[in-house]
Design an enzyme around this catalytic site. Sequence first.
Site, PDB file in Angstrom:
ATOM      1  N   SER A  89       8.550   1.040  -4.193  1.00 57.44           N
ATOM      2  CA  SER A  89       7.778  -0.405  -4.394  1.00 57.44           C
ATOM      3  C   SER A  89       6.344  -0.106  -4.657  1.00 57.44           C
ATOM      4  O   SER A  89       5.742   0.810  -3.982  1.00 57.44           O
ATOM      5  CB  SER A  89       8.205  -1.458  -3.448  1.00 57.44           C
ATOM      6  OG  SER A  89       7.413  -1.039  -2.333  1.00 57.44           O
ATOM      7  N   ASP A  90       5.813  -0.997  -5.257  1.00 57.58           N
ATOM      8  CA  ASP A  90       4.379  -0.972  -5.135  1.00 57.58           C
ATOM      9  C   ASP A  90       4.063  -1.303  -3.560  1.00 57.58           C
ATOM     10  O   ASP A  90       4.925  -2.063  -3.219  1.00 57.58           O
ATOM     11  CB  ASP A  90       3.614  -1.838  -6.148  1.00 57.58           C
ATOM     12  CG  ASP A  90       2.220  -1.657  -6.272  1.00 57.58           C
ATOM     13  OD1 ASP A  90       1.764  -0.798  -5.656  1.00 57.58           O
ATOM     14  OD2 ASP A  90       1.627  -1.978  -7.556  1.00 57.58           O
ATOM     15  N   TRP A  91       2.929  -0.984  -3.153  1.00 56.63           N
ATOM     16  CA  TRP A  91       2.636  -1.673  -1.916  1.00 56.63           C
ATOM     17  C   TRP A  91       2.396  -2.849  -1.601  1.00 56.63           C
ATOM     18  O   TRP A  91       1.545  -3.740  -2.316  1.00 56.63           O
ATOM     19  CB  TRP A  91       1.114  -0.681  -1.556  1.00 56.63           C
ATOM     20  CG  TRP A  91       1.380   0.595  -0.973  1.00 56.63           C
ATOM     21  CD1 TRP A  91       0.920   1.203   0.135  1.00 56.63           C
ATOM     22  CD2 TRP A  91       2.064   1.725  -1.484  1.00 56.63           C
ATOM     23  NE1 TRP A  91       1.139   2.627   0.306  1.00 56.63           N
ATOM     24  CE2 TRP A  91       1.669   2.731  -0.710  1.00 56.63           C
ATOM     25  CE3 TRP A  91       2.813   1.941  -2.855  1.00 56.63           C
ATOM     26  CZ2 TRP A  91       2.334   3.961  -0.877  1.00 56.63           C
ATOM     27  CZ3 TRP A  91       3.237   2.994  -2.959  1.00 56.63           C
ATOM     28  CH2 TRP A  91       3.068   4.152  -2.160  1.00 56.63           C
ATOM     29  N   GLY A  92       3.366  -3.501  -0.935  1.00 57.48           N
ATOM     30  CA  GLY A  92       3.493  -4.757  -0.675  1.00 57.48           C
ATOM     31  C   GLY A  92       4.183  -5.541  -1.673  1.00 57.48           C
ATOM     32  O   GLY A  92       4.175  -6.882  -1.501  1.00 57.48           O
TER      33      GLY A  92
END
Length: 743
Positions: free
Chosen positions: A226-229
């Site tokens: 995932s992208d961060w968050g």
Amino acid sequence: MTSEPDLTDLSPEQRAALGSGADFWTTKAIGPVISVTMTDGPHGVRRQAGATDHLGLAASLPATCFPPAVGLAQSWDAQLVRRVGAALGREARALDVDVLLGPGVNIKRDPRGGRNFEYYSEDPLLTGLLGAAWVTGVQGTGVGASLKHFAANNAEHDRMRSSSDVDPRPLREIYLRAFAHIVRTARPWTVMCSYNRINGVPAAQNRWLLTDVLRGEWGFDGAVISDWGAVADRPAAVTAGLDLEMPGGTGISDARVVAEMASGTLDPADVDRAARNVATLAARVAAGREQDETRYTADEHHRLAREVAARCVVLLRNHRGLLPLAPGRSVAVIGEFAVEPRYQGGGSSHVTPTRLDVPLDEIRALAGAGTVSYSPGFTTNRTDTDHDALRADAVAAARDADVAILFLGSAAAQESEGFDREHLELPGEQLELLDAVVRAQPDTVVVLAHGGVVRLAPVAALAPAILDGGLLGQAGGGALADVLFGVVNPSGRLAETVPMRLQDTPAYLNFPGEHSHVRYGEGLYVGYRWYDSRDMDVCYPFGHGLSYTTFDYSDLTLEADEAGITVRVGITNTGSRAGREVVQVYTTLPGSPVARPARELKGVAVTAELEPGAREEVSLLLPRDDLACWDTRVDRWVVEGGAYQVWAGASSRDLRATASIDVAGDELRIPITAESTLGEALADPKAAAALAEVFGGMSASMGDATALGVDMMRMIASIPLDRLTGFGVDPERLDALLAAADD
């Protein structure tokens, strides 16, 4: 082939734990699975040694800052990009980084996009070629790449919840095409899913995107991170095909995964799949660490950065042959960016450079006996400045010199990850300065620095010579000096169109969206596809770039076979200097029944450095798959048969040679049903034959009808077959004949 760690002895809790990070940049070491270290760095390794963050606020260790994608793309040179990728891989390995989070390959849908400096182009073919080269270069050193941001992440506004609402054809042909090419040809170790939603479904929870398309259609065998968050519901994301949530360290989502497995709402097989993919990534990392790919010096990589940056400079205008400059002339250097260069964008990709070339110093080093003065002219970071006085000093210096070099551009605070730009304008004080300088010194060269497209019509109307570097990284100052004084003959080309004004841009009325939805209303017509199909005036077209020499195109030949169209064209240097030419090949299919842009880029080749009078025959293949359109009737790629028009040229508007060639189409039959029109039925030989007794003679008799002053057959061709029952056609007989037509 990398062997996969044995996870047999891991508990369900341990398998769930493999699916989230240990902290901000690393994964967990569990059983036979080693920890993996990741960091940002499409154009430089941003390894943080102390406190970590994702916004570039904490310091990072020094690393070579190569040209960001906005500059690198202007090389149009996959081999050059591959060399940059290999250098980045060596530095990542030296800094104990296992996966470099790049490349960013989202399409520049709108020039206001805040992260456009980190993306390559408005065109998917160019983006795919350069992105694949970057991945191949990095991974050849034993360091993994992370292809991002998957997918349709084309704006920063409301990016963590906004839905990109895209129709099937543009989604496939524009926004997914580069990803598909890179996955299939370069095999990245990871793909990073984006924050946004795609047609209402979060990317992290989009099974169609992460499983059906990425793995099922494209054959991706790596880990989806995932992208961060970006993950709001990890169990749902795991079900969709996500393997690794980043960042980690809290254990909250691990507990949710375990709980939902226990309750039966999450299939343990999906958790096992995610754990296996993370374990496979760790195994690839372990093998990569064994490669001896850390041999380099900072000076070597700085020299490479300078070579690359010089190849990325675009000569937009050179009236009266003002460039290159001859050493020995007196030069007035003007503009804050000459001493405080803009060389990268802001946000998570911000790199601490190993050194920084200052343009003013590099110009002085090449100016020979000529005197070089400096005047700020303007300021971008102070409000208590007397702009009139700065402008007056600069004008006086320009008047006293033989030539003026004026550095203009957008300030760092205007462009960053996290927000989009509101306009394309250069600051008013810069344009006023340009006008005053050119009045005092007609021999003025403008040097541009910016992360996103800026409106250049006012600059082009005044300046006789313009160099555009985009953002050129830490060696950009030396590269610009090399081009200004002819040490390097510019061969850069624009990777995106420069419009006359913001209101002309394709997504102007649909950007950045409203109420967390962005309608991609321009469809296929992104960038030059829009401007060229509408025959609109632009300031500088896609692919544009001049040289200090000239090139002739001749002997264009085409051959078609099962692989695609092979294009051959002769390129001759007809000028007085050695130089490279970027050969661009565009195609279209005239008369196609589906919407098509006026032309689309389908091939790129960069010649060798040709001496004056030298000729090179360029040969390149336009793969058959790249000629295909996405057919929404059957939900698959289809190559239409017909006579394709092919151009070879120096930009989308500078087409030097053209020819056409017949290409066999894919076999495609759309079933004829009661909802098909009369025209569709009669165009299908099998259906027409089956329906002959019902409609026999209809075409001939109606074609002669003139009572209404129209071609009757054309008028009724759009009537669905089932509506004809109201005109005396027996519905049961019609159904039987349609069934027979589909046997």
